[in-house]
Design an enzyme around this catalytic site. Structure first.
Site, PDB file in Angstrom:
ATOM      1  N   HIS A 364       0.838  -1.207   0.000  1.00 25.64           N
ATOM      2  CA  HIS A 364       0.000   0.000   0.000  1.00 25.64           C
ATOM      3  C   HIS A 364       0.863   1.243   0.000  1.00 25.64           C
ATOM      4  O   HIS A 364       0.535   2.247  -0.617  1.00 25.64           O
ATOM      5  CB  HIS A 364      -0.898   0.014   1.231  1.00 25.64           C
ATOM      6  CG  HIS A 364      -1.684  -1.240   1.368  1.00 25.64           C
ATOM      7  ND1 HIS A 364      -2.137  -1.726   2.556  1.00 25.64           N
ATOM      8  CD2 HIS A 364      -2.067  -2.123   0.435  1.00 25.64           C
ATOM      9  CE1 HIS A 364      -2.756  -2.854   2.356  1.00 25.64           C
ATOM     10  NE2 HIS A 364      -2.724  -3.127   1.070  1.00 25.64           N
ATOM     11  N   ARG A 507     -13.491   4.455 -10.408  1.00 27.23           N
ATOM     12  CA  ARG A 507     -13.559   2.992 -10.376  1.00 27.23           C
ATOM     13  C   ARG A 507     -14.063   2.588  -8.997  1.00 27.23           C
ATOM     14  O   ARG A 507     -13.539   3.055  -7.982  1.00 27.23           O
ATOM     15  CB  ARG A 507     -12.180   2.394 -10.601  1.00 27.23           C
ATOM     16  CG  ARG A 507     -12.197   0.893 -10.380  1.00 27.23           C
ATOM     17  CD  ARG A 507     -10.900   0.260 -10.706  1.00 27.23           C
ATOM     18  NE  ARG A 507      -9.920   0.437  -9.656  1.00 27.23           N
ATOM     19  CZ  ARG A 507      -8.668   0.003  -9.763  1.00 27.23           C
ATOM     20  NH1 ARG A 507      -8.265  -0.575 -10.874  1.00 27.23           N
ATOM     21  NH2 ARG A 507      -7.821   0.163  -8.779  1.00 27.23           N
ATOM     22  N   GLU A 606      -9.818  -6.733 -17.421  1.00 24.09           N
ATOM     23  CA  GLU A 606      -8.583  -7.108 -16.723  1.00 24.09           C
ATOM     24  C   GLU A 606      -8.370  -8.606 -16.718  1.00 24.09           C
ATOM     25  O   GLU A 606      -7.381  -9.084 -16.163  1.00 24.09           O
ATOM     26  CB  GLU A 606      -8.628  -6.640 -15.267  1.00 24.09           C
ATOM     27  CG  GLU A 606      -8.949  -5.188 -15.101  1.00 24.09           C
ATOM     28  CD  GLU A 606      -8.756  -4.733 -13.676  1.00 24.09           C
ATOM     29  OE1 GLU A 606      -7.643  -4.330 -13.341  1.00 24.09           O
ATOM     30  OE2 GLU A 606      -9.731  -4.776 -12.902  1.00 24.09           O
ATOM     31  N   ASN A 629      -2.312  -3.971 -16.078  1.00 19.77           N
ATOM     32  CA  ASN A 629      -1.494  -4.595 -15.026  1.00 19.77           C
ATOM     33  C   ASN A 629      -2.023  -5.980 -14.706  1.00 19.77           C
ATOM     34  O   ASN A 629      -1.273  -6.955 -14.638  1.00 19.77           O
ATOM     35  CB  ASN A 629      -1.509  -3.761 -13.743  1.00 19.77           C
ATOM     36  CG  ASN A 629      -1.095  -2.331 -13.973  1.00 19.77           C
ATOM     37  OD1 ASN A 629      -0.395  -2.038 -14.938  1.00 19.77           O
ATOM     38  ND2 ASN A 629      -1.536  -1.436 -13.115  1.00 19.77           N
ATOM     39  N   ASP A 630      -3.331  -6.040 -14.497  1.00 22.66           N
ATOM     40  CA  ASP A 630      -3.918  -7.339 -14.189  1.00 22.66           C
ATOM     41  C   ASP A 630      -4.043  -8.208 -15.440  1.00 22.66           C
ATOM     42  O   ASP A 630      -3.736  -9.395 -15.414  1.00 22.66           O
ATOM     43  CB  ASP A 630      -5.295  -7.154 -13.533  1.00 22.66           C
ATOM     44  CG  ASP A 630      -5.155  -6.909 -12.039  1.00 22.66           C
ATOM     45  OD1 ASP A 630      -4.384  -7.643 -11.401  1.00 22.66           O
ATOM     46  OD2 ASP A 630      -5.787  -5.981 -11.514  1.00 22.66           O
ATOM     47  N   CYS A 677      -5.596   1.744 -19.083  1.00 26.75           N
ATOM     48  CA  CYS A 677      -5.174   2.504 -17.896  1.00 26.75           C
ATOM     49  C   CYS A 677      -4.148   1.791 -17.019  1.00 26.75           C
ATOM     50  O   CYS A 677      -3.932   2.188 -15.890  1.00 26.75           O
ATOM     51  CB  CYS A 677      -6.382   2.913 -17.071  1.00 26.75           C
ATOM     52  SG  CYS A 677      -7.267   1.521 -16.357  1.00 26.75           S
TER      53      CYS A 677
HETATM   54  C1  PEP Z   1      -4.728  -2.577 -13.842  1.00 23.45           C
HETATM   55  O1  PEP Z   1      -4.867  -3.698 -13.381  1.00 23.45           O
HETATM   56  O2  PEP Z   1      -4.116  -2.322 -14.884  1.00 23.45           O
HETATM   57  C2  PEP Z   1      -5.264  -1.404 -13.116  1.00 23.45           C
HETATM   58  C3  PEP Z   1      -5.222  -0.206 -13.634  1.00 23.45           C
HETATM   59  O3  PEP Z   1      -5.753  -1.622 -11.869  1.00 23.45           O
HETATM   60  P1  PEP Z   1      -4.826  -1.782 -10.567  1.00 23.45           P
HETATM   61  O4  PEP Z   1      -3.416  -1.521 -10.957  1.00 23.45           O
HETATM   62  O5  PEP Z   1      -5.333  -0.803  -9.568  1.00 23.45           O
HETATM   63  O6  PEP Z   1      -5.095  -3.208 -10.209  1.00 23.45           O
HETATM   64 MG    MG Z   2      -6.356  -4.016 -11.825  1.00 23.99          MG
END
Ligand code: PEP
Ligand code: MG
Length: 748
Positions: A364, A507, A606, A629-630, A677
């Site tokens: 975090h 979100r 995702e 990212n996910d 994103c």
């Molecule tokens: C992602 O997964 O790309 C995303 C933007 O969400 P987070 O990084 O908060 O999981």
């Molecule tokens: Mg994510």
């Protein structure tokens, strides 16, 4: 322990203290000390070896070996018996040194006549400072009492070294914490920073390691341990139910605080002449030394707990708190073993950089540091023991290197690097209000990712066209209890106000996996990243999700509202979530509240499953945002928080680009607005490739908008597309080499 040996030990320490109180240079003091130890312990030899650099020990003083060997005899760590003591941080006690494994004969010292050898490490809180040795002609093992006595003396030497009692001529006698040090870590937030160290928890300084009256010290220790036990019990009572990790730590605290063994060892140290605080530190040093060799992560954690507890005890004993009277530098680089997101927010943007001894890229604290755009390096060696408040620090958040007390040449190269970056920032500022228009006339919308109030000023300064991702969980993560609806409504309203008509994509709560709310009952899950998280929690326990939707509707107060759901893995989930929004809109209307002028309900893509979802998903979602990212971690089956695999698969891997391209096509077919994103949107080369395969909206960290815009404005997407297609056709695994080559040929 026999009273006699205790008093002999106290006499020895008493003589050491008197010697240290006398004026004299470091060398003189060391000479006198070796003389006293040899005399008092009845040995033929006493020698002190100190580190002259991290790999080499130097004989700095001796009673009994040839004086000409002083400052001449050197050993590498691990070499000979002395080197082995330094390496293992354990004593060696032998009656027949020449027969001992690893013995190395050093003729210049004349030590061949001494059969017995006892060496103990001189160390302070896990930092090895040297080795203290006694030797005798007579071939005998030293008794446990003698070993123990020498360890106590070594402890005092370590404290005195720390206090600067032995500063003198030559490398080995330079002041501690004065040499340049370079530590390697892992980058958790990119960027470079230059400043001065500010310790989150300043070290306790033990100024009086030796005490005359064991009874007084014993009473002080007892009183402090009682206080400590009460504090730990209070902490346990106040700990929230269900937070297993915190409870586990506190239980370990309680176990240590009540441990007879721990207390007994400290009492023995006091009986031999140490002050209460020196006794605590001696045990702490031993625990730190063990910590470095214990491979089992659970045991290591427990040793860490003991370390924390010792710090608490030291603070009680010395009265030294967080405030040491030191002044916070104007350009602080925060140094800590670890830090929570709330504490980090308290420091806020005043920090230039952050260096953590532990921490994790996905912690975090890292999320907050990223949101604040403060360079962060985690897993940076022994930074908390190496750094002193006010030390110059360079944080290279590109290479993952921390330079502590750097040499001028390093500092000046670093200043050049920073100046180059500052120049680039200026260049980006000049195009801040220009659109991201490519040479071929394509416009790409660049928005920013946010999550904290601290992010809002960046809307103006970065030139972002809006907020493409507002991570609402950050507001939940930095609190100690679930925020109230009215609180959230106010907060969201401030975000919409700050955007001044620009679109903000909220979100809904994305918790679970690495984002654990301290006040929410936690489920033990074998694989949290694939577990009960994000929309899954929202749909199963809709209370909080509905409250959040109500807060958003109220915050919009008649203005347009855009929200999206994270981690959708099948169409039904999106449909049900959407129903919740529509239901809340109806309810708010019934309550007579002003409804948003327009509501857009989108989904994050995702999970690979949604790339293959029924067409209805693409039709029903008002927009889609790819959470790269996910998506990437699931596509490649590579945990985004696991350093061993995180970087293994390139975003520009042909398979991944093809997946993205397919999503682009599906959105084009249904006319669904699409954006990206994830972190990769903020990397200029990746952003260029995304635009080349048809993405027209990218959301990123505010600091990335300038570099990405700069790249897009200099590029022709048709050309870039041709390079990508050619690379794909050639069978390349990733298009990166071809794209980089093209950029180089273009002169970049
Ligand atoms: C992602 O997964 O790309 C995303 C933007 O969400 P987070 O990084 O908060 O999981
Ligand atoms: Mg994510």
């Amino acid at each position: 322990m026999p009273e006699q040996t205790d008093s002999a030990s106290r006499r020895l320490l008493g003589r050491l203290r008197d010697t240290l109180a006398e004026p004299g240079a470091g060398q003189e003091r060391l000479d006198r000390i070796t003389h006293i130890i040899a005399e008092q312990m009845g040995t033929d030899v006493c020698s002190i070896y100190l580190f002259r650099d991290p790999d080499t020990l130097e004989l700095c003083a001796t009673e009994g070996l040839k004086p000409e060997a002083v400052h001449q005899t050197r050993l590498r760590v691990g070499e000979g018996l002395v080197g082995r003591v330094a390496k293992t941080a354990r004593p060696i006690n032998t009656g027949n040194a020449p027969q001992e494994r690893g013995f190395r004969y050093m003729p210049e010292t004349g030590e061949e006549v001494f059969s017995s050898f006892l060496g103990v490490p001189v160390q302070r809180l896990g930092v090895r400072l040297g080795v203290l040795v006694v030797q005798s002609k007579e071939g005998r093992q030293y008794s446990d009492d003698e070993v123990y006595a020498l360890e106590v003396v070594a402890m005092v030497l370590a404290e005195m070294t720390e206090l600067g009692a032995f500063i003198g001529e030559g490398e080995a006698l330079t002041a501690l914490h004065s040499r340049p040090a370079m530590l390697r870590g892992t980058v958790a937030q990119e960027g470079v920073a230059m400043g001065h160290a500010w310790l989150h928890e300043p070290r306790v300084v033990v100024t009086q390691p030796i005490a005359d009256d064991p009874a007084t010290e014993m009473a002080r220790l007892n009183e402090a341990v009682d206080k400590l036990r009460i504090t730990v019990d209070e902490m346990l009572n106040a700990a929230p139910d269900g937070d297993n990790e915190q409870l586990q730590v506190l239980e370990a605290y309680r176990m240590f605080a009540n441990s007879r063994g721990w207390k007994r060892r400290m009492e023995e140290d006091i009986a031999r002449g140490l002050s209460a605080e020196a006794a605590v530190e001696k045990e702490q040093s031993a625990a730190r030394a063990r910590m470095q060799t214990v491979p089992d992560p659970y045991l290591r954690e427990r040793l860490h707990d003991l370390d924390d507890l010792s710090n608490r005890l030291l603070r009680i004993l010395t009265g030294q708190g967080e405030r040491t009277g030191a002044e916070r530098p104007a350009d602080p680089i925060l140094i800590a073993r670890n830090i929570g997101p709330g504490e980090l927010l308290d420091y806020g943007r005043s920090l230039r950089g952050i260096v953590l001894e532990e921490g994790a890229v996905g912690s975090h604290a890292a999320i907050v540091a990223r949101a604040l755009a403060i360079p962060l390096i985690v897993h940076a060696g022994r930074i908390t023991t190496e750094a002193l408040n006010g030390d110059p620090v360079l944080v290279d958040g590109e290479q993952g290197i921390v330079h502590l007390r750097p040499e001028e040449t390093v500092a000046s190269a670093f200043r050049d690097k920073m100046a180059m970056q500052a120049k680039a920032v200026k260049r980006y500022a000049a195009i801040r209000n220009e659109p991201a228009l490519t040479l071929c006339g394509t416009r790409v919308a660049l928005t920013m990712n946010a999550g904290l109030m601290a992010d809002l000023p960046s809307l103006e300064s970065s030139g972002a066209e809006g907020v493409g991702l507002f991570r609402t969980e950050l507001q939940f993560l930095v609190r100690t209890k679930v925020p109230r609806r009215s609180e959230l409504a106010q907060l969201y309203a401030r975000v919409i106000d700050a955007a001044q008509g620009k679109r903000v994509v909220f979100r809904t709560l994305d918790i679970g996996s690495d984002k654990v709310l301290p006040y929410m009952k936690r489920r033990e899950e074998p694989n949290p990243a694939l577990g009960w998280r994000a929309i899954r929690v929202g749909l199963d326990r809709p209370g909080v999700m509905r409250m959040q939707i109500q807060a958003l509707i109220r915050a919009a107060n008649g203005r347009p509202l855009t929200l999206m759901f994270p981690f959708v893995a099948q169409l039904d989930e999106f449909r049900t979530a959407r129903e919740h929004v529509l239901g809340e809109l109806e309810r708010e209307e019934r309550l007579g509240r002003v409804l948003p002028e327009k509501v857009e309900i989108g989904a994050m893509l995702e999970t690979p499953s949604m790339a293959f979802a029924p067409r209805q998903f693409y039709e029903e979602a008002d927009f889609i945002s790819i959470g790269g990212n996910d998506l990437k971690q699931f596509f490649f089956a590579a945990d985004r928080e696991n350093e061993h695999v995180r970087r293994r698969y390139d975003t520009l891997n042909v398979s991944f680009l093809t997946l993205l391209e397919q999503i682009v096509k599906r959105c084009e077919d249904t006319g669904t607005p699409l954006s990206f994103c994830g972190e990769d949107a903020g990397r200029p080369v990746e952003a260029l490739c995304f635009a080349a395969i048809g993405l027209r909206a990218l959301s990123m960290r505010p600091a990335s908008i300038g570099p990405v815009k700069n790249m897009l404005r200099k590029s022709d997407l048709t050309e870039a597309r041709a390079v990508i297609d050619a690379a794909r056709a050639s069978g390349a695994q990733s298009v990166r080499p071809a794209v980089m080559d093209w950029l180089r040929r273009r002169g970049e």
